[in-house]
Design a protein around this motif. Structure first.
Motif: not given
Length: 255
Positions: A215-232
Motif C-alpha cells: 500500500r506504500i509507494p515508498a515500499s517500506r515502513l517509516g522509522q520513529p527517528d524520521e518522525v522525531a526529526d520532523l518534530c524536532h
C-alpha cells in the motif's frame, strides 16, 4: 542559559521515545509520560540522561485528570516556562462498527482529544512565558495518524481512531488560530505506517507486512527517528512561521 523544557506524552516506546531522545541534551529538561510501560520509559529516561538531560517520569491514564494534574505540578515546581508540548499518546482500536461499543469510542476520545485539550489549557501560560525568556513563545506538536484520513485499511474500518485523531487535528488547528498572534505555533504530524517496538505490540506475519508494504509507494515502513526529526524541526526556530499545519510523513501512503 535557561534550559529547554519539554512535555512528551506516550514516551515509553516508538515515536514518543524517539522524540524524547532527539530532544535530550545537557540543556534540556524532559517531563516524560507513559500509561503503563514503566520498563520502556525507564530505559528511555536513562538514555536521555546519558545525553545530559534532566528527566522526570510520570505514569498513568491521561483520561484520568489526576495524571494531567501531576504533570502540571511537576512543571510548576520546575520552572515558569515551557519550550514545547508534544501530544503523542494514543493507541489503535482495530474494531469496526459491529465490534466497537460506546465506551471504547469514548475512551479513545478521552485519551487523545480530551487529554490534549486539558494539557493545552493547563500549560498555555508556560508556553506564553517562554517568550519573555527566549524571545519566542513555546510550541505545540501533536501526533495524529493516517487513520484520520484513510477510512478503509485493507479489510478494516476503525471509527474510534478515525474520529479521535480527526478531532485532535481540528483541536490543534483551532488552538493555532487563537494563539498565533501571541507567538505560539501548533502543528500536527500525521504518520503513516511506522515501525513498532512497544512491548504490547503483536508482531505481524510476513504476509501481513507485505500487504502493508504493497500500500506504500515508498515500499517500506517509516522509522520513529524520521518522525522525531520532523518534530524536532517543528519545535525549532526554523519553523517559527509554520502553524496550524498537517504534515504527512507516510512514504506516499495517501497519494
Amino acid at each position: 542559559m535557561k534550559p529547554n523544557i519539554y512535555i512528551i506524552t506516550g514516551a515509553g516506546s516508538g515515536i514518543g521515545a524517539a522524540i524524547s531522545l532527539q530532544l535530550a541534551t545537557k540543556h534540556s529538561v524532559l517531563i516524560l509520560h507513559t500509561k503503563q510501560n514503566k520498563a520502556g520509559l525507564a530505559e528511555v529516561a536513562k538514555a536521555c540522561e546519558n545525553k545530559g538531560a534532566t528527566v522526570h517520569c510520570h505514569f498513568g491514564d491521561l483520561a484520568n485528570e489526576q495524571t494531567i494534574q501531576a504533570i502540571k505540578t511537576t512543571l510548576s515546581n520546575l520552572t515558569s516556562h515551557l519550550s514545547g508540548l508534544i501530544c503523542n499518546a494514543g493507541f489503535p482500536v482495530w474494531r469496526n462498527f459491529d465490534e466497537l461499543d460506546e465506551q471504547g469510542l469514548l475512551h479513545s476520545y478521552q485519551v487523545i482529544v480530551q487529554a490534549s485539550f486539558n494539557l493545552l489549557t493547563q500549560t498555555t501560560p508556560w508556553l506564553l512565558k517562554t517568550k519573555d525568556i527566549t524571545g519566542q513563545a513555546g510550541k505545540v506538536v501533536a501526533v495524529s495518524s493516517f487513520l484520520a484520513h484513510k477510512f478503509i485499511v485493507g479489510s478494516s474500518i476503525v471509527p474510534a481512531c478515525s474520529v479521535a485523531k480527526a478531532a485532535l487535528e481540528s483541536l490543534i488547528k483551532s488552538y493555532a488560530g487563537q494563539y498565533a498572534s501571541q507567538g505560539i505555533t501548533a502543528n500536527i504530524i500525521v504518520p503513516g505506517y511506522i515501525k513498532k517496538n512497544s512491548p504490547d505490540h503483536q508482531p505481524l506475519s510476513e504476509q501481513s507486512i507485505q500487504n502493508i508494504l504493497n500500500r506504500i509507494p515508498a515500499s517500506r515502513l517509516g522509522q520513529p527517528d524520521e518522525v522525531a526529526d520532523l518534530c524536532h524541526f517543528l519545535l525549532s526556530d526554523k519553523a517559527q512561521y509554520i502553524t496550524g499545519q498537517l504534515i504527512h510523513i507516510d512514504g506516499g501512503l495517501l497519494l
